[in-house]
Scaffold this active site. Structure first.
Site, PDB file in Angstrom:
ATOM      1  N   ARG A   1      45.252  33.130  44.200  1.00  0.00           N
ATOM      2  CA  ARG A   1      44.778  34.425  43.692  1.00  0.00           C
ATOM      3  C   ARG A   1      46.018  35.208  43.290  1.00  0.00           C
ATOM      4  O   ARG A   1      46.849  35.563  44.148  1.00  0.00           O
ATOM      5  CB  ARG A   1      43.985  35.154  44.777  1.00  0.00           C
ATOM      6  CG  ARG A   1      43.463  36.538  44.367  1.00  0.00           C
ATOM      7  CD  ARG A   1      42.672  37.130  45.516  1.00  0.00           C
ATOM      8  NE  ARG A   1      42.356  38.534  45.306  1.00  0.00           N
ATOM      9  CZ  ARG A   1      41.234  38.989  44.748  1.00  0.00           C
ATOM     10  NH1 ARG A   1      40.324  38.127  44.336  1.00  0.00           N
ATOM     11  NH2 ARG A   1      41.027  40.284  44.611  1.00  0.00           N
TER      12      ARG A   1
ATOM     13  N   HIS B   1      37.985  35.208  36.200  1.00  0.00           N
ATOM     14  CA  HIS B   1      37.557  35.191  37.604  1.00  0.00           C
ATOM     15  C   HIS B   1      36.360  34.241  37.724  1.00  0.00           C
ATOM     16  O   HIS B   1      35.240  34.660  38.023  1.00  0.00           O
ATOM     17  CB  HIS B   1      37.185  36.599  38.038  1.00  0.00           C
ATOM     18  CG  HIS B   1      37.185  36.812  39.519  1.00  0.00           C
ATOM     19  ND1 HIS B   1      37.377  35.786  40.440  1.00  0.00           N
ATOM     20  CD2 HIS B   1      36.983  37.947  40.258  1.00  0.00           C
ATOM     21  CE1 HIS B   1      37.315  36.281  41.658  1.00  0.00           C
ATOM     22  NE2 HIS B   1      37.069  37.583  41.582  1.00  0.00           N
TER      23      HIS B   1
ATOM     24  N   GLN C   1      33.992  34.184  40.966  1.00  0.00           N
ATOM     25  CA  GLN C   1      33.060  35.304  41.066  1.00  0.00           C
ATOM     26  C   GLN C   1      31.831  35.062  40.214  1.00  0.00           C
ATOM     27  O   GLN C   1      30.699  35.324  40.641  1.00  0.00           O
ATOM     28  CB  GLN C   1      33.742  36.598  40.621  1.00  0.00           C
ATOM     29  CG  GLN C   1      32.833  37.801  40.602  1.00  0.00           C
ATOM     30  CD  GLN C   1      32.295  38.157  41.970  1.00  0.00           C
ATOM     31  OE1 GLN C   1      33.077  38.325  42.903  1.00  0.00           O
ATOM     32  NE2 GLN C   1      30.977  38.258  42.115  1.00  0.00           N
TER      33      GLN C   1
ATOM     34  N   ASP D   1      32.335  46.707  36.799  1.00  0.00           N
ATOM     35  CA  ASP D   1      33.447  46.424  37.712  1.00  0.00           C
ATOM     36  C   ASP D   1      34.289  47.685  37.793  1.00  0.00           C
ATOM     37  O   ASP D   1      34.148  48.594  36.955  1.00  0.00           O
ATOM     38  CB  ASP D   1      34.274  45.241  37.158  1.00  0.00           C
ATOM     39  CG  ASP D   1      35.325  44.729  38.136  1.00  0.00           C
ATOM     40  OD1 ASP D   1      35.292  45.129  39.321  1.00  0.00           O
ATOM     41  OD2 ASP D   1      36.177  43.928  37.714  1.00  0.00           O
TER      42      ASP D   1
ATOM     43  N   CYS E   1      31.109  42.986  41.344  1.00  0.00           N
ATOM     44  CA  CYS E   1      31.855  42.007  42.147  1.00  0.00           C
ATOM     45  C   CYS E   1      32.516  42.622  43.375  1.00  0.00           C
ATOM     46  O   CYS E   1      32.939  41.876  44.260  1.00  0.00           O
ATOM     47  CB  CYS E   1      32.883  41.298  41.272  1.00  0.00           C
ATOM     48  SG  CYS E   1      34.198  42.363  40.644  1.00  0.00           S
TER      49      CYS E   1
ATOM     50  N   ARG F   1      29.523  34.259  47.178  1.00  0.00           N
ATOM     51  CA  ARG F   1      30.870  33.735  46.951  1.00  0.00           C
ATOM     52  C   ARG F   1      31.094  32.516  47.853  1.00  0.00           C
ATOM     53  O   ARG F   1      31.665  31.503  47.421  1.00  0.00           O
ATOM     54  CB  ARG F   1      31.922  34.811  47.253  1.00  0.00           C
ATOM     55  CG  ARG F   1      32.029  35.934  46.244  1.00  0.00           C
ATOM     56  CD  ARG F   1      32.582  35.479  44.900  1.00  0.00           C
ATOM     57  NE  ARG F   1      33.892  34.877  45.025  1.00  0.00           N
ATOM     58  CZ  ARG F   1      35.043  35.549  45.036  1.00  0.00           C
ATOM     59  NH1 ARG F   1      35.036  36.874  44.937  1.00  0.00           N
ATOM     60  NH2 ARG F   1      36.198  34.921  45.117  1.00  0.00           N
TER      61      ARG F   1
END
Length: 308
Positions: A110, A137, A140, A225, A264, A292
């Site tokens: 990450r 991502h 996600q 987001d 998310c 997730r």
């Protein structure tokens, strides 16, 4: 020698691979209903495997979900924060990839610059998974797709409305639309639209508009987001440009009556979304967050060639 399977973007798996992972995730999640979270799946398909988790960005969901994912699959994890490893002192991604490949069976990273995950995959001799970069991502979005299917939203033909910044999450949503045959309409303010390259990921099923109501009209799903990404300064000028794109009850009402809301997390309540929406009956943020874990279990299995 079997070719390595890296999961850097959704296109690495393709539509068929994504479908196989989603089916596997649904089945594995159902099979362990009511079990303690720390109990391994009955078949423990990754017993003996070790996942190295490299964090150059802070994390809650990615860290805990991947840790629990490998445990439930029968394996173990090692957490590496850049500040407490030689990465933080200038060791290259290439050298780190070679070293970790000698110790562990897979690497999840990450980070910020997408080139870092590309380089990690180039020099690693084990599967590499993109846990987040500035460009995309994919993990996600696997959780988002799983959540929609669980809540009676078959993917083909959906209209997904995005409100806000043309960021990494939107890039992966558009890529998912192109692969899984649903439409993405993104309402973004001038100066904050996705790139042409990101739009092209949608394979003709993604477009950008300037009017939030146009985006949400007839939408099955509304997604947003945080506007100020991790590591960015709290830019007042950006917030001012974004405020007309805030997800409100009025905007939700302009979508289909059974439309769902996704985010998310973490959320900046009162900025990109109001409390009445994020805590309201159309919100799926908590099953989305839990998924997730379940989606990433199947990503791990796909990387090891066990499915898809």
């Amino acid at each position: 020698m079997t070719e390595l399977r890296h999961f850097l973007d959704l296109s690495d798996a393709g539509g068929d691979g994504i479908a196989a992972m989603l089916t596997d995730a649904l089945q594995r999640k159902a099979a362990r209903a009511g079990w303690p979270k720390g109990k391994a799946d009955a078949d423990a398909p990754l017993a003996g495997h070790v996942l190295a988790m490299v964090f150059e960005k802070n994390s809650t969901r990615t860290r805990v979900s991947f840790d629990m994912a490998i445990r439930q699959l029968g394996g173990t994890s090692i957490v590496l924060d850049a500040g407490s490893t030689q990465l933080g002192r200038g060791e290259t991604i290439a050298d780190t990839a070679r070293v970790l490949s000698g110790y562990c069976d897979a690497i999840m990273i990450r980070t910020d610059d997408h080139q870092k995950v590309v380089d990690m995959a180039k020099y690693a001799s084990v599967p590499v998974i993109n846990g987040l970069t500035d460009a995309s991502h994919p993990c996600q979005i696997m959780a988002d797709l799983l959540t929609l299917i669980e809540h009676d939203k078959p993917l083909p033909g959906l209209k997904v409305a995005w409100l806000g910044d043309g960021n990494n999450v939107l890039a992966s949503i558009m890529e998912a639309g192109g692969l899984m045959h649903f439409d993405v309409v993104a309402a973004c303010p001038q100066g904050f639209q996705p790139s042409e390259a990101d739009l092209a990921r949608g394979k003709g099923r993604a477009k950008v508009v300037g009017d939030p109501r146009e985006a949400v009209e007839g939408a099955d799903v509304i997604v947003t987001d945080t506007w100020i990404s991790m590591g960015q300064a709290h830019a007042e000028t950006k917030l001012a440009a974004m405020m007309p794109f805030q997800v409100t009850e009025a905007l939700m009402a302009a979508a289909k009556p059974d439309a769902r809301f996704l985010h998310c997390l973490p959320a900046h309540r009162g900025e990109e979304v109001v409390d009445a929406v994020i805590d309201g009956p159309q919100s799926l943020i908590w099953p989305e967050a839990e998924n997730r874990l379940h989606a990433q279990k199947s990503v791990l299995r796909w990387c090891f060639g066990q499915i898809g």
